[in-house]
Write a protein that holds these residues in place. Structure first.
Motif, mmCIF file in Angstrom:
data_model
loop_
_atom_site.group_PDB
_atom_site.id
_atom_site.type_symbol
_atom_site.label_atom_id
_atom_site.label_comp_id
_atom_site.label_asym_id
_atom_site.label_seq_id
_atom_site.Cartn_x
_atom_site.Cartn_y
_atom_site.Cartn_z
ATOM 1 N N THR A 231 1.115 -1.425 0.208
ATOM 2 C CA THR A 231 0.297 0.344 -0.175
ATOM 3 C C THR A 231 0.752 1.458 0.161
ATOM 4 O O THR A 231 2.013 0.966 0.659
ATOM 5 N N GLN B 199 -2.761 0.137 -3.948
ATOM 6 C CA GLN B 199 -3.191 -0.675 -3.063
ATOM 7 C C GLN B 199 -3.280 -2.379 -4.182
ATOM 8 O O GLN B 199 -3.433 -2.339 -5.193
ATOM 9 N N ASN C 193 3.992 1.516 5.443
ATOM 10 C CA ASN C 193 3.549 1.182 5.271
ATOM 11 C C ASN C 193 3.179 0.407 6.944
ATOM 12 O O ASN C 193 3.164 -0.592 7.420
#
Length: 177
Positions: free
Chosen positions: A45, A62, A144
């Motif tokens: 992501t 994503q 992340n």
């Protein structure tokens, strides 16, 4: 159909096919795709910044398999899991080992994004995931693994330093008049 073709011939066919279409497409060298892919496995992501007339709009990217879905952050904040993607990048790695290339195309919501804006977001995948700069990929890792330390303005600074959004800013400013 392309088994007898060289990577260069396939690249030309891909480009000719998509040149007349309003979409984003690319032929990605194996080494670059492998770097992006390996990094996406641990950091699936990330946030991209899209220049708008008044500042920037953020999109969350994503990874889902070889697809990369981009959704406006505001839509995620308001609709949660029901938020639809405005851009999906499809990667086709079937020719990667034999021909050394990965084909990419996109599906986009043209009521929300222009082709130039979608291209800017696709270019940011390369900027952030295929970079040699530790600081640049470090933003992806921070997003992340340490989201509380993530600074949204760092994405904008990196984008501006790269020059990727400059053309969009210019065309949007010209459209104001």
């Amino acid at each position: 159909m392309v088994k007898d073709k060289t990577a260069e011939e396939i690249k030309q066919i891909w480009q000719q096919y998509f040149a007349a279409k309003d979409t984003v497409y690319a032929v990605i060298p194996k080494e670059k795709f492998d770097l992006i892919w390996n990094r996406a496995q641990s950091c699936p992501t990330f946030l991209c910044a899209l220049p708008r007339r008044e500042g920037y709009e953020f999109f969350v990217g994503q990874w889902t398999g070889t697809e990369l879905h981009f959704t406006a952050l505001i839509n995620i904040q308001t609709r949660g899991e029901a938020a639809a993607s405005q851009l999906i990048l499809y990667h086709y790695p079937e020719l990667k080992e034999e021909k050394g290339i990965v084909l990419m195309t996109a599906e986009m919501d043209s009521t929300f994004l222009s082709v130039a804006e979608a291209q800017c977001m696709a270019n940011q995948v390369q900027l952030f995931y295929a970079t040699d700069r530790k600081e640049t990929y470090g933003l992806v890792e921070t997003f992340n693994f340490r989201p509380n330390e993530f600074k949204y303005m760092s994405v904008i600074a990196e984008l501006e330093q790269s020059g990727l959004g400059a053309e969009l800013k210019c065309s949007q400013n010209q459209n104001k008049t």
